[in-house]
Design an enzyme around this catalytic site. Sequence first.
Site, PDB file in Angstrom:
ATOM      1  N   ARG A 293      -3.266   2.144  -1.271  1.00 28.11           N
ATOM      2  CA  ARG A 293      -3.047   3.466  -0.674  1.00 28.11           C
ATOM      3  C   ARG A 293      -1.588   3.890  -0.693  1.00 28.11           C
ATOM      4  O   ARG A 293      -1.287   5.086  -0.807  1.00 28.11           O
ATOM      5  CB  ARG A 293      -3.617   3.470   0.751  1.00 28.11           C
TER       6      ARG A 293
ATOM      7  N   GLN B  14     -12.030  -4.076 -13.421  1.00 28.92           N
ATOM      8  CA  GLN B  14     -12.785  -4.811 -12.402  1.00 28.92           C
ATOM      9  C   GLN B  14     -14.273  -4.500 -12.516  1.00 28.92           C
ATOM     10  O   GLN B  14     -14.661  -3.341 -12.650  1.00 28.92           O
ATOM     11  CB  GLN B  14     -12.296  -4.414 -11.007  1.00 28.92           C
TER      12      GLN B  14
ATOM     13  N   ASP C 290      -1.715  -3.055   3.313  1.00 35.43           N
ATOM     14  CA  ASP C 290      -0.737  -2.375   4.169  1.00 35.43           C
ATOM     15  C   ASP C 290       0.678  -2.326   3.617  1.00 35.43           C
ATOM     16  O   ASP C 290       1.643  -2.308   4.389  1.00 35.43           O
ATOM     17  CB  ASP C 290      -0.713  -3.008   5.566  1.00 35.43           C
TER      18      ASP C 290
ATOM     19  N   CYS D 106     -15.670  -5.817  -1.859  1.00 32.97           N
ATOM     20  CA  CYS D 106     -16.022  -4.451  -1.435  1.00 32.97           C
ATOM     21  C   CYS D 106     -16.977  -4.488  -0.238  1.00 32.97           C
ATOM     22  O   CYS D 106     -18.020  -5.125  -0.297  1.00 32.97           O
ATOM     23  CB  CYS D 106     -16.647  -3.676  -2.592  1.00 32.97           C
TER      24      CYS D 106
ATOM     25  N   MET E 161      -8.988   1.205  -7.142  1.00 27.76           N
ATOM     26  CA  MET E 161      -9.493   2.112  -6.104  1.00 27.76           C
ATOM     27  C   MET E 161     -10.484   3.094  -6.734  1.00 27.76           C
ATOM     28  O   MET E 161     -10.103   3.916  -7.586  1.00 27.76           O
ATOM     29  CB  MET E 161      -8.339   2.859  -5.432  1.00 27.76           C
ATOM     30  N   ALA E 162     -11.745   2.971  -6.297  1.00 28.94           N
ATOM     31  CA  ALA E 162     -12.808   3.815  -6.842  1.00 28.94           C
ATOM     32  C   ALA E 162     -12.473   5.279  -6.598  1.00 28.94           C
ATOM     33  O   ALA E 162     -12.062   5.657  -5.497  1.00 28.94           O
ATOM     34  CB  ALA E 162     -14.136   3.455  -6.180  1.00 28.94           C
TER      35      ALA E 162
HETATM   36  C1  LIG Z   1     -10.331   4.982  -1.982  1.00 31.40           C
HETATM   37  C2  LIG Z   1     -10.349   3.486  -2.146  1.00 31.40           C
HETATM   38  C3  LIG Z   1     -11.136   2.917  -3.125  1.00 31.40           C
HETATM   39  C4  LIG Z   1     -11.152   1.516  -3.301  1.00 31.40           C
HETATM   40  N1  LIG Z   1     -11.876   0.981  -4.318  1.00 31.40           N
HETATM   41  C5  LIG Z   1     -11.799  -0.359  -4.570  1.00 31.40           C
HETATM   42  C6  LIG Z   1     -12.421  -0.931  -5.712  1.00 31.40           C
HETATM   43  O1  LIG Z   1     -13.032  -0.232  -6.543  1.00 31.40           O
HETATM   44  N2  LIG Z   1     -12.312  -2.282  -5.882  1.00 31.40           N
HETATM   45  C7  LIG Z   1     -11.623  -3.073  -5.006  1.00 31.40           C
HETATM   46  O2  LIG Z   1     -11.536  -4.295  -5.212  1.00 31.40           O
HETATM   47  N3  LIG Z   1     -11.013  -2.554  -3.936  1.00 31.40           N
HETATM   48  C8  LIG Z   1     -11.073  -1.218  -3.711  1.00 31.40           C
HETATM   49  N4  LIG Z   1     -10.392  -0.684  -2.666  1.00 31.40           N
HETATM   50  C9  LIG Z   1      -9.552  -1.562  -1.830  1.00 31.40           C
HETATM   51  C10 LIG Z   1      -8.124  -1.623  -2.394  1.00 31.40           C
HETATM   52  O3  LIG Z   1      -8.099  -2.180  -3.687  1.00 31.40           O
HETATM   53  C11 LIG Z   1      -7.214  -2.459  -1.474  1.00 31.40           C
HETATM   54  O4  LIG Z   1      -7.732  -3.759  -1.401  1.00 31.40           O
HETATM   55  C12 LIG Z   1      -7.137  -1.874  -0.076  1.00 31.40           C
HETATM   56  O5  LIG Z   1      -6.951  -0.476  -0.108  1.00 31.40           O
HETATM   57  C13 LIG Z   1      -5.989  -2.536   0.741  1.00 31.40           C
HETATM   58  O6  LIG Z   1      -4.760  -2.340   0.107  1.00 31.40           O
HETATM   59  P1  LIG Z   1      -3.719  -1.176   0.573  1.00 31.40           P
HETATM   60  O7  LIG Z   1      -3.460  -1.394   2.042  1.00 31.40           O
HETATM   61  O8  LIG Z   1      -2.516  -1.379  -0.287  1.00 31.40           O
HETATM   62  O9  LIG Z   1      -4.418   0.144   0.335  1.00 31.40           O
HETATM   63  C14 LIG Z   1     -10.381   0.686  -2.455  1.00 31.40           C
HETATM   64  C15 LIG Z   1      -9.595   1.278  -1.465  1.00 31.40           C
HETATM   65  C16 LIG Z   1      -9.564   2.658  -1.302  1.00 31.40           C
HETATM   66  C17 LIG Z   1      -8.692   3.263  -0.242  1.00 31.40           C
END
Ligand SMILES: Cc1cc2nc3c(=O)[nH]c(=O)nc-3n(C[C@H](O)[C@H](O)[C@H](O)COP(=O)(O)O)c2cc1C
Length: 352
Positions: A251, A96, A228, A126, A42-43
Amino acid sequence: MLPHFRYSRDCVEFWKHSGEGMKQAFQIGRISVDPPLILAPMAGITDQYFRRILKRIGGVGVVSMEFISSEALTRGSERTRSMMQFHEDERPLAIQIYGSDAARMSEAAAYVQELGADIVDINMGCPANKILKGCAGAALMGDLELAEGIIRACRARVRIPLTVKFRLGLDDERSNYLDLGRACEAGGADGVALHARTARQMFSGKADWNRIRNLKETLSIPVSGNGDILAPEDALAMFSETGCDGVMIGRGAMQNPWIFRQTAARLRDEEAPPVTLEDRREMILGHFRMLRDQEEERFALHKIRTFTGWYTHGLPKGKHLRQKISTLPTVDAFLNEVESFFDSFSSGTAAA
Ligand SMILES: Cc1cc2nc3c(=O)[nH]c(=O)nc-3n(C[C@H](O)[C@H](O)[C@H](O)COP(=O)(O)O)c2cc1C
């Protein structure tokens, strides 16, 4: 074959007692992912401080760094290289990279290997405009030939395990995650992670876990499911509904940094100890002190603002702390505020 339920407690209970499918570690190349739980990249979030906080709490099988631009990295950007610092205690660690040029991506992958990362991961999911404009991230799902070229070029350059993270497709009409999964396998990837939404969806709607099951049934390399997971029950349900090898959490870990430890305990058929206010206080102060000690004040305050929002979610009087952070000028002032916030619980004044 397990019956197919969704988000259902019954499903978890059935799976738990059936003795089937109790999820164990899995391998990404030579790396054992144990427990089979992965911190999503997560960036702006999964920097070294947050990764180390999660490692201290425990239960996370692999941590991922925030994504790194292959362009910036291979052009020698000092800022990018400084973002890539990590500690031995974070292992196994995935870094990554993103980009659209196979030669630069493979050079970046080689740099990641040289740096000592355990896994190099390629971002093909992304949906941010800035990234799509450069034909990187999810845009690669619109050009599978280029996507496979990038995977092959990276594979040819590195010995460490290589993974790819992607979405369902650009939109519902162009849902080609199975084709991309096959391209990853053919190109020599050691595993994939699927965020089960399209790029157009961004974060809206629900992740469609059925597609994770489809991908798992299609590929022979390990598949991690993503999307999720907000509680240990969700992770157990994803394992049982999709048969995925690993569960990737994003998240949910910001809201509840104990989610990995709690889920790992459930996978062993145990309950994790409850999270006390003292645990929460130590976690927040530990994280923010690291930022204070190692980062410049303005940057540390910016990070603290971001995390205070997530960490105080659901805490009684958490709003008070969130409001304070915008008015306090220094990190030390904020740390004092956090201390008195938690002291007020023990003295009973928070309830007043
Ligand atoms: C703030 C934020 C930054 C993210 N940055 C990246 C990233 O750098 N590379 C990536 O593959 N996914 C990124 N994602 C997506 C997450 O890795 C993940 O696929 C997405 O949040 C869904 O998973 P979750 O429901 O568990 O949050 C980001 C998501 C968030 C909320």
